[in-house]
Enzyme design. Structure first.
Site, PDB file in Angstrom:
ATOM      1  N   THR A 106     -11.406   6.560  10.214  1.00 51.41           N
ATOM      2  CA  THR A 106     -11.440   6.635  12.045  1.00 51.41           C
ATOM      3  C   THR A 106     -10.845   7.536  13.013  1.00 51.41           C
ATOM      4  O   THR A 106     -10.794   7.119  14.379  1.00 51.41           O
ATOM      5  CB  THR A 106     -10.713   5.260  11.665  1.00 51.41           C
ATOM      6  OG1 THR A 106      -9.511   5.702  11.321  1.00 51.41           O
ATOM      7  CG2 THR A 106     -11.755   4.457  11.128  1.00 51.41           C
ATOM      8  N   ASP A 111      -2.925   4.600  -2.625  1.00 53.94           N
ATOM      9  CA  ASP A 111      -3.774   4.780  -1.194  1.00 53.94           C
ATOM     10  C   ASP A 111      -3.903   6.859  -1.339  1.00 53.94           C
ATOM     11  O   ASP A 111      -3.284   6.852   0.059  1.00 53.94           O
ATOM     12  CB  ASP A 111      -4.124   3.971   0.357  1.00 53.94           C
ATOM     13  CG  ASP A 111      -4.670   5.029   1.034  1.00 53.94           C
ATOM     14  OD1 ASP A 111      -5.747   5.110   1.181  1.00 53.94           O
ATOM     15  OD2 ASP A 111      -3.794   4.386   2.639  1.00 53.94           O
ATOM     16  N   ASP A 171     -13.141  14.244  -5.050  1.00 59.44           N
ATOM     17  CA  ASP A 171     -12.731  16.215  -5.994  1.00 59.44           C
ATOM     18  C   ASP A 171     -13.797  15.867  -6.275  1.00 59.44           C
ATOM     19  O   ASP A 171     -14.876  15.397  -6.287  1.00 59.44           O
ATOM     20  CB  ASP A 171     -11.615  16.203  -6.685  1.00 59.44           C
ATOM     21  CG  ASP A 171     -10.839  17.435  -6.545  1.00 59.44           C
ATOM     22  OD1 ASP A 171     -11.775  18.371  -7.044  1.00 59.44           O
ATOM     23  OD2 ASP A 171     -10.089  17.890  -6.247  1.00 59.44           O
ATOM     24  N   ARG A 188       3.242  -1.060  10.780  1.00 56.91           N
ATOM     25  CA  ARG A 188       4.879  -0.982  11.315  1.00 56.91           C
ATOM     26  C   ARG A 188       4.865  -2.418  12.152  1.00 56.91           C
ATOM     27  O   ARG A 188       6.072  -2.260  11.882  1.00 56.91           O
ATOM     28  CB  ARG A 188       4.571   0.033  12.377  1.00 56.91           C
ATOM     29  CG  ARG A 188       4.482   1.829  12.695  1.00 56.91           C
ATOM     30  CD  ARG A 188       3.755   2.793  12.967  1.00 56.91           C
ATOM     31  NE  ARG A 188       2.356   2.684  12.942  1.00 56.91           N
ATOM     32  CZ  ARG A 188       1.803   3.175  13.748  1.00 56.91           C
ATOM     33  NH1 ARG A 188       1.904   4.175  14.692  1.00 56.91           N
ATOM     34  NH2 ARG A 188       0.737   3.249  13.777  1.00 56.91           N
ATOM     35  N   LYS A 203       0.880  -1.226  -0.115  1.00 58.29           N
ATOM     36  CA  LYS A 203      -0.047   0.254  -0.090  1.00 58.29           C
ATOM     37  C   LYS A 203       1.156   1.312   0.218  1.00 58.29           C
ATOM     38  O   LYS A 203       1.669   1.099   1.160  1.00 58.29           O
ATOM     39  CB  LYS A 203      -0.801  -0.054   1.184  1.00 58.29           C
ATOM     40  CG  LYS A 203      -1.689   0.942   1.108  1.00 58.29           C
ATOM     41  CD  LYS A 203      -3.482   1.357   2.635  1.00 58.29           C
ATOM     42  CE  LYS A 203      -2.502   1.934   3.566  1.00 58.29           C
ATOM     43  NZ  LYS A 203      -1.887   3.639   3.791  1.00 58.29           N
ATOM     44  N   LYS A 231      -7.083   8.183  -1.581  1.00 58.48           N
ATOM     45  CA  LYS A 231      -8.385   9.484  -0.904  1.00 58.48           C
ATOM     46  C   LYS A 231      -8.592   9.730  -1.624  1.00 58.48           C
ATOM     47  O   LYS A 231      -8.851  10.892  -1.595  1.00 58.48           O
ATOM     48  CB  LYS A 231      -7.898   8.815   0.488  1.00 58.48           C
ATOM     49  CG  LYS A 231      -7.754   8.220   1.488  1.00 58.48           C
ATOM     50  CD  LYS A 231      -8.057   7.952   2.757  1.00 58.48           C
ATOM     51  CE  LYS A 231      -6.911   6.803   3.264  1.00 58.48           C
ATOM     52  NZ  LYS A 231      -5.882   7.141   3.687  1.00 58.48           N
TER      53      LYS A 231
END
Ligand code: C5P
Length: 233
Positions: free
Chosen positions: A121, A62, A67, A212, A35, A64
């Site tokens: 989130t 990714d 517009d 991570r 990603k 997002k």
């Protein structure tokens, strides 16, 4: 057609290509897809996508997009031209924006999966009220996931805790991509509501996003292989 590729998506949250590639070179495309988000893409541009594709990895871009419909249609077409496997837009851009994105991809030779983000989130009910939205985050997630499906999206990004309900409401074919994943032995970092890889898959996730616990591991190759084998179906 059933996807037989890896269900593990490794989040490459890096600022520069050298660091990123030294990690990627340790990973196995049979174990994971990658990603690429705003930090890495803004720093390195499309060449980082091409570099990891050359190493044999599928890419989830990714970015997002959010517009006006015409601009998002152009952006997802550019993503398709890069040969990415998955791309995403904000459902808050609305039905016409999502439909324009879907339509744009119908012209591509190999269309990427088109995924919507519902509510970030990081936002809670108070943040939504600040925007003049009276729905709770939970209500808005459900509403936007339904809108994403109606607008022709292939799935949504969601918490692994919400997958079962979402699949029940929208059907099992509507894909669910879930971040916030931590193996039982790993640090939580800044994630709060974490789910293990095995539990996420048991809940019905189609793809899990892990950053991570792999990128910062002492042995990233081993960490990645271990998670991949824990969810192999
Ligand atoms: O390092 P970690 O596993 O927490 O990385 C998770 C990745 O998923 C990051 O790239 C983060 O931006 C992304 N993400 C998330 N929660 C969301 C949506 C995306 O953690 N709701």
């Amino acid at each position: 057609m059933k996807d037989t590729g890896p269900r593990l998506l490794v989040a490459l949250d890096y600022k520069d290509s050298a660091q990123c590639l030294s990690l990627v070179e340790q990973l196995n495309p049979a174990d994971c897809r990658l990603k690429i988000g705003k930090e890495l893409f803004t720093a390195c541009g499309p060449s980082i996508v091409e570099s990891v594709q050359k190493l044999g990895f599928d890419v989830f871009l990714d970015l997002k997009f959010h517009d006006i419909p015409n601009t998002v249609a152009g952006a997802v077409s550019s993503a398709a031209a890069l040969g990415v496997w998955m791309v995403n837009v904000h459902a808050l851009g609305g039905q016409r924006m999502m439909e324009a994105a879907r339509e744009a991809l119908q012209q591509s030779r190999q269309a990427p999966l088109l995924i919507a983000v519902t509510v970030l989130t990081s936002m809670d009910d108070a943040d939504l009220r600040g925007l003049g939205i009276e729905d709770s985050a939970e209500q808005l997630v459900a509403r936007l996931a339904q809108l994403a499906k109606t607008s022709g999206m292939d799935g949504v990004v969601s918490s692994a805790m919400e997958v079962a309900g979402m699949k029940q409401a929208l059907g099992s074919a509507f894909l669910s991509i879930t971040p916030g994943i931590r193996p039982a032995s790993a640090e939580k970092d800044d994630q709060r509501r974490v789910v293990t890889p095995e539990q996420a898959m048991a809940n019905g996730s189609d793809y899990i996003v892990v950053g991570r616990p792999i990128t910062q591991a002492e042995n990233p190759a081993q960490a990645c292989a271990a998670i991949a084998s824990s969810i192999r179906i």
